[in-house]
Design an enzyme around this catalytic site. Structure first.
Site, PDB file in Angstrom:
ATOM      1  N   GLU A   1      16.076  19.067  20.765  1.00  0.00           N
ATOM      2  CA  GLU A   1      16.562  18.130  19.749  1.00  0.00           C
ATOM      3  C   GLU A   1      17.613  18.782  18.854  1.00  0.00           C
ATOM      4  OE1 GLU A   1      12.432  15.584  19.324  1.00  0.00           O
ATOM      5  OE2 GLU A   1      12.575  17.570  18.452  1.00  0.00           O
TER       6      GLU A   1
ATOM      7  N   GLU B   1       6.388  17.719  24.340  1.00  0.00           N
ATOM      8  CA  GLU B   1       5.548  17.312  23.219  1.00  0.00           C
ATOM      9  C   GLU B   1       4.362  16.434  23.605  1.00  0.00           C
ATOM     10  OE1 GLU B   1       9.640  17.890  21.175  1.00  0.00           O
ATOM     11  OE2 GLU B   1       8.893  17.305  23.146  1.00  0.00           O
TER      12      GLU B   1
END
Length: 259
Positions: free
Chosen positions: A118, A138
């Site tokens: 990210e 995640e």
């Protein structure tokens, strides 16, 4: 070195080039709360350097560009505090990087997973070393990619690529990442910094004003800060006109302006 408030987030400026470096290699450059705060400050400080024409974003060591959020830093937080403090702070910091007026080049020197991916997504150009792996693990931990991994990543990489990482947990090699657009260039191990500097020099040789305006308009096209970007462009045109000088002169002399 410019003080960011945390020695693990380094900001240096050399002529037209600024470098933001995450320096926590013993923890794979994982980010804790103080580091994320410092990352936001580094972005804002770099944005204020008018002589800068390009920014390099990188990590220390060779194992990890950034391992994302340090699990020990947030795993014990109550859900509301995690959502309203940790996630929102990360968004602010990453938004500040993505919205820098200067082009940002990510020199991806090590694995780029989770929040690290990210972080790399905030860059305009990504250069990865050949041993790097990309992914969003995640959901395997029971959490989501919360620092725009489902938003900015989808806008920049396409929804199917992000689905494969975020839903299926696929991890991509640099060759796969290059084909999918996750990275723009692959270089040998240890060469990402030199390649990023070469790209930065190429950018710096072009018109800085045209480059910044072009980046702003492309951000608008992507939906990145569209409202603020539109007003910034309008403000630039207004500030460049003779009307502003006329209005300011009248204000200072306490009289009605004649446009």
């Amino acid at each position: 070195m410019i003080d960011t408030g945390d020695s693990r987030i380094e900001l240096t400026v050399e002529g037209h080039l600024a470098t933001i470096r995450i320096n926590r290699p013993d923890k794979l450059n994982a980010l804790d709360y103080g580091m994320v705060q410092a990352l936001e400050r580094a972005a804002l400080l770099a944005d204020g350097e008018s002589a800068v024409r390009a920014v390099i974003l990188t990590g220390a060591g060779e194992k990890s560009f950034c391992a994302g959020g340090d699990i020990e830093a947030w795993s014990s937080w109550p859900p509301e505090e995690f959502a309203m403090k940790w996630v929102r702070l990360g968004h602010r910091a990453f938004d500040a990087l993505a919205r820098l007026r200067h082009p940002v080049i990510a020199a991806i020197n090590g694995h780029c997973l989770g929040g690290g991916l990210e972080l790399a997504v905030t860059a305009d150009i990504r250069i990865a070393e050949e041993h790097v792996k990309f992914g969003q693990p995640e959901s395997g931990l029971g959490i989501i990619a919360g620092w725009s991994g489902t938003q900015r990543a989808v806008r920049r990489f396409g929804v199917q690529t992000v689905r494969r990482m975020a839903l299926a947990g696929e991890i991509f090699t640099t060759e796969q990442a290059l084909a999918l657009g996750l990275t723009d260039k692959v270089v040998a191990k240890g060469e990402s910094q030199a390649a990023a500097r070469a790209m930065a020099e190429q950018i710096a040789a072009r018109s800085p004003q045209a480059t910044r305006l072009t980046k702003l308009m492309m951000n608008m096209a992507e939906g990145e800060e569209r409202e603020a970007a539109a007003e910034a462009l309008g403000g630039f045109v207004a500030a460049a006109s003779t009307d502003l000088a006329t209005g300011l002169e009248a204000f200072r002399n306490k009289r009605k302006p004649t446009f």
